[in-house]
Every structure is written in C-alpha cells, then in structure tokens.
Design an enzyme around this catalytic site. Structure first.
Site, mmCIF file in Angstrom:
data_model
loop_
_atom_site.group_PDB
_atom_site.id
_atom_site.type_symbol
_atom_site.label_atom_id
_atom_site.label_comp_id
_atom_site.label_asym_id
_atom_site.label_seq_id
_atom_site.Cartn_x
_atom_site.Cartn_y
_atom_site.Cartn_z
ATOM 1 N N ASN A 1 0.869 -1.170 0.000
ATOM 2 C CA ASN A 1 0.000 0.000 0.000
ATOM 3 C C ASN A 1 0.913 1.230 0.000
ATOM 4 O O ASN A 1 1.480 1.580 1.032
ATOM 5 C CB ASN A 1 -0.880 -0.051 1.256
ATOM 6 N N HIS B 1 -12.895 3.093 -0.384
ATOM 7 C CA HIS B 1 -12.922 2.081 0.691
ATOM 8 C C HIS B 1 -13.584 0.790 0.207
ATOM 9 O O HIS B 1 -14.077 0.004 1.010
ATOM 10 C CB HIS B 1 -13.719 2.541 1.933
ATOM 11 N N GLU C 1 -8.413 -4.979 5.120
ATOM 12 C CA GLU C 1 -8.225 -4.684 3.700
ATOM 13 C C GLU C 1 -7.045 -5.466 3.117
ATOM 14 O O GLU C 1 -7.080 -5.884 1.969
ATOM 15 C CB GLU C 1 -8.027 -3.173 3.507
#
Ligand code: ADP
Length: 417
Positions: free
Chosen positions: A14, A187, A391
């Site tokens: 990320n 999201h 996530e």
C-alpha cells in the site's frame, strides 16, 4: 521425487506519497508472516518498522534517510530476507497492490501490465494524491521482481456495480462525461470484505443478505450492499463527499465553495485544504480522534459535544437513506477505527430506530473484542454487527484468487472510463 510446492505467499503493498505499508501473507491459512511500514520516505528522518510474525522474531526499526520508494522496497526486501522470507523466494506467488482509483474500467482485481499502468495514470486527474503514489509502488515492485505476477486491487472496484441512478450527479451530462464526473466511491475493499464477513456472521451467503456497511475511520464512508453487490455509497468523485470525517467536511452545499471564493476571497487550493484537512471533527472541535472527543465530552466540553452530535446526525441520516434504498435490511455493520471501537457512536447512531427493527444491546455494545460480533439482541429484526475490517487480507485473497484461479485477467473491456 516430490513435485515442487506451488507458491502460496502474497505480498500486499500500500504505497502512499511518502509511505509504504506492507504485509506478507500465507494464503494456505491466511496467516500473516510479516507486517511493516516505511514512513517519511524522501526525508532525512525516514523510518522502517518491521515485525516478523512467524518464528519468534523481534520487531525491528531502522531510522535514517530512505530516498525514494525504490530504496524503501529494497530495505523491506532486506528485512524480509533476514527472516528467511525474501522476495526472491519461490514461495511468493504474487504481489498485490492497493490502487485507490480505478475509474469505471477496473471493476475487478487486474493483473498489472503496461497498459494497466497507463490507464491508472490516465486517472490521475481524478485522484491526484493517491494514484501517482500507487503507480510508483507498482513500478518499483515490478523492477524488483519483473517475473512475478503483480495485481492491482482497486478501492473503487466494489462500487462499479452501482446503478446509474445512484452513480450519476444531476449535472449537465456532456460536461460530466467529458470530465469523468460521477460517483466512484472509495474504501471498496473494506466494504466488500465487511459485507461478506457480515453475511458469514449471520450464517448466510452474501447473495442472500442486504447490508448497510459503515466504514468509520479517519476517512468515513457508508455503503448499501444488496445481495453482495454495492448499490449505493457515500463517497463520490473524490473521498470528500458523504459522512463527517476526521478532517473532511463530507456533504456540503457546493455553493459554499463559490461563497468562500467570491466573498471570503479564498483560492481554490485554500478551499480544497479547508474542506479536506481543516473540516470534519477537527474543524468542528479541534480534535479528530474520537477517543479525545469522548474524553472532552465527559469533562463537559460543549464544542466536543456538538462535533459528536453533528457526526452522529449525519451518520443516522445515511442509515435511514440506505434503509430506504435497500427496502429490506438484514444487517448494519460498523467497521474501522471508530466503528470498531467507539460504542457511544454506534449507540447514538441507532438510537430511536427501534421502529425500523434496529436495536443495540447495551451490554453487547460495551463489550470489547477483536472479532466480528453481533451487538443487537436476539429478537431484533435487523442484526447490528461490529466487524473488524481487513483490507490487506482482502487484497491478498483477491490477488491470490486471480493468479491461481480461473478468473479473467487483464483490463476488462468495458467501453468507457
Ligand atoms: P484510517 O485507516 O482512516 O486512518 P482508522 O480506521 O485506523 O483510520 O481509524 C482511526 C480513528 O479511529 C482515530 O482517528 C480515532 O478517531 C478512532 N479510534 C481508534 N481507536 C479508538 C477507540 N478505542 N475509541 C474510539 N475511537 C477510536
């Protein structure tokens, strides 16, 4: 002779503008092998924190300049090698990248090619803060392991199932299309994970349930998920729309921006900074951490009380609106930092909604736990759940399924973006 084992590890990356977060997972049991973070990339005070989670290794920290993402990933690779988990390992199946904006073109995880990178680059005007950093992370990882499948998992993908009636703004269609202005939502990886985990908590298949997901972190968004498909979400062209957030205003009359320009003499950049960084909870009371706001409320602080009330009022409005959009609701699920931890927010957001079948059990709501759980009494018509989001696991799962399963690869051939 035994056949070589097929690779089962996925590295999830990320990449932010000055940070790189990573997790290495083993998809045989979804376990974490290592997690870490490099922050302040490009500064003299860069810091890498690495935690091996298997084999009893200790958390390690390095400080000192890390010039760019390339140097950051190399440093991460060294740390992983030290734990016997190096990126050159044949056990590594793929690298999964979080990519914030996939426009309309990417409605599923996608194996990264030059064409995919070019398309993500074309979307920079609608995600100027995030997509460039994501592309940097992708380029760096591809340079390090050009032979390895790399997969982009898009924050927007889960929302591409929204009907046009929910996704379009009521503005001139030609202008909207020329500039790709519409509701994309964000999201999405979290909304996908939590809506599925909520169905599992109810012992049902995602296709059987309608869920309102409330992702309440520093950024916050709501989504209405009907039978596993997103039909509405609160963030829009950018993550500024919708709920009150830590530092973002959420919904606002767009004329406020003209007013700030014409009457208050503010520049576009100043208005952008005001609404994204100096609004929401921080703008209302000076704090964006819900723990601090609750502490101040307990001390009788009126500004903190009002900020909390405005936050909850907006949340309740969205719950009502999404209830109407779905028609039948099986569960409301709270997730992310505030949603998972702030019992007073959950209680206040659902207070007075008994007629809609929404009831919170005070004891269950107050109990602390790291696992998915119901906080509604057994008799309630609608389940209320607290579901810790994950996530990274979702990105790893989607990445692994794509590279090992029979899922369509490459750019989906949707006509517009
Ligand atoms: P993001 O990923 O968007 O940065 P998180 O999902 O980690 O954010 O949420 C961070 C927010 O969660 C904090 O700003 C704080 O308001 C809230 N939070 C975290 N822990 C608690 C807690 N124990 N009680 C209340 N709020 C909490």
């Amino acid at each position: 002779m035994t056949a070589p084992q097929s690779p089962t590890r996925v590295l999830v990356l990320n990449s932010g503008s000055s940070s790189l977060k990573y997790q290495l997972l083993d998809m045989r049991d979804s376990s974490r092998l290592a997690v870490g973070l490099v922050e302040r990339i490009g500064e003299a005070t860069s810091r890498l924190v690495h935690t091996p989670l298997e084999g009893g290794g200790e958390r390690r920290e390095r400080t000192g300049p890390i010039a760019d993402h390339d140097a950051a990933l190399k440093a991460v690779s060294e740390e992983l090698t030290q734990d016997g988990l190096g990126l050159d390992s044949p056990a590594l199946a793929a690298i999964g990248h979080r990519v914030v904006h996939g426009g309309l073109k990417f409605h599923a995880p996608t194996v990264i090619t030059d064409e995919v990178i070019a398309e993500v680059e074309r979307l920079v005007p609608v995600a100027p803060l995030h997509n460039p950093a994501n592309i940097t992370g992708i380029r760096t990882a591809r340079a390090l392991r050009p032979d390895l499948p790399q997969v982009a998992v898009f924050d927007t993908a889960f929302h591409t199932t929204m009907p046009e009636a929910a996704a379009r703004y009521a503005i001139d269609v030609e202008t909207a299309d020329a500039h790709r202005i519409r509701r994309y939502g964000f999201h999405g990886t979290s909304h996908a994970y939590v809506s599925r985990a909520t169905a599992a908590l109810l012992g049902k298949d995602p296709s059987e349930v309608n869920v309102i997901v409330l992702h309440l972190g520093n950024g916050a968004s709501a989504s209405a998920v009907a039978g596993g498909r997103c039909v509405e979400t609160s963030m829009g062209l950018t993550p500024l729309e919708g709920l009150v957030m830590g530092t973002r205003s959420g919904d606002i009359d767009p004329a406020v921006t003209f007013h700030l320009k014409r009457v208050a003499g503010m520049s576009t950049d100043e208005i952008d900074a005001l609404l994204n960084k100096k609004s929401g909870l921080v703008g209302l009371c000076g704090d964006n951490d819900m723990r601090e706001i609750r502490r101040r409320i307990d001390e009788g602080d009126e500004r903190a009380r009002l900020a909390f009330d405005i936050y909850v009022h907006r949340l309740k409005k969205y719950i009502g609106a999404y209830y109407a959009v779905l028609g039948r609701v099986d569960a409301v699920a709270f997730t992310a930092g505030v949603g998972e931890n702030a019992a007073p927010v959950r209680e206040a957001a659902l207070a007075g909604l008994e007629e809609m079948g929404l009831v919170v059990d005070a004891g269950l709501n107050a109990a602390r736990s790291d696992t998915a759980r119901l906080i509604s009494p057994e008799y309630a018509r609608v389940a209320v759940a607290v579901v810790p989001t994950d996530e990274e696991l979702e990105i790893a799962r989607q990445t692994f399924e794509l590279v090992t399963g029979d899922v369509k690869k490459g750019v989906p051939d949707s006509p517009t973006a």
